[in-house]
Design an enzyme around this catalytic site. Sequence first.
Site, PDB file in Angstrom:
ATOM      1  N   PRO A   2       0.837  -1.206   0.000  1.00 51.00           N
ATOM      2  CG  PRO A   2      -0.716  -1.559   1.686  1.00 51.00           C
ATOM      3  CD  PRO A   2       0.588  -2.051   1.172  1.00 51.00           C
ATOM      4  CD  GLU A   3       2.537   3.025  -4.419  1.00 50.94           C
ATOM      5  OE1 GLU A   3       2.469   4.193  -4.865  1.00 50.94           O
ATOM      6  OE2 GLU A   3       2.869   2.062  -5.125  1.00 50.94           O
ATOM      7  CE  LYS A  53       5.272   3.423   0.216  1.00 54.48           C
ATOM      8  NZ  LYS A  53       6.109   2.537  -0.621  1.00 54.48           N
ATOM      9  NE  ARG A 262       9.212  -1.775  -5.881  1.00 55.04           N
ATOM     10  CZ  ARG A 262       8.773  -0.933  -4.931  1.00 55.04           C
ATOM     11  NH1 ARG A 262       9.638  -0.294  -4.156  1.00 55.04           N
ATOM     12  NH2 ARG A 262       7.487  -0.722  -4.770  1.00 55.04           N
TER      13      ARG A 262
END
Length: 274
Positions: A2-3, A53, A262
């Site tokens: 989750p961001e 986060k 990424r």
Amino acid sequence: MPEGPEIRRAADALARALEGRRIETVRFGKAKLSRYARSLSGYRVQQIETRGKAMLTHFEHGLTIYSHNQLYGIWKIIKGHTLPESGRSVRLLLQTESHSAILYSASDISVWPTEALTEHPFLAKVGPDIMAPELHWRDIAARLNEKRFVKRSVATLYLDQAFLAGNGNYLRSEILHDARINPRARPADLSRADIGRLARSTLTISRRSYDTGGITLTPRLAGALKKQGLKRSFRRFYVFGRADRPCFHCGEVIKREEIAGRRLYHCLQCQQAA
């Protein structure tokens, strides 16, 4: 993972259930934290805060629960005290007279004196929260021009929590595309207009994702794609997860690359190198 927008939405849901209310039951999933249950039970939650986060549950008597969802953590809020069946491990349980807030699967949880949070190893390093309502695009532009950031590629910068807390992989791709910035560009290479556009896109995309529950497209485009019968997964993002599909703006093929370890997606036409 989750961001920032997802963590802020979870925090807001928790705030509606817990803020100003007395916590009757506290239970930790890790034995080493169980000693704090008695110290927290019977006190009211003063505020639910996010720092990127990470989530901070502040109690009225000066203690704070730090939690980070990491990859698999998820909060669930229910009415009553009968917990739903789940294959996930309960890591933290907070119960008021009427509701239960359950954190599943997260492993990064600790209890701190609120005044000592500046010493937390993660919080001591993070930059401004991308979802902070007081964050202005000029603040982001100023950070882009700071000496420690100005000569790094924006692709690496937009994953660095020391630059902006709450940024993550899908936001990185979507923000850079919205601003028409090549991922390998450095702030030092960008014009003043580019910097301003990137700073504005940072706020626009992250706040739109919060408002829509994870959709970064404009409401008009998202609505048009919905009318075409496209599933939600095909009408969420401009570029993220859309490798080899046409760009919504120019029709060019979206490219996937590995940058800073990424996956990153960008349009070869809209985000040309200078």
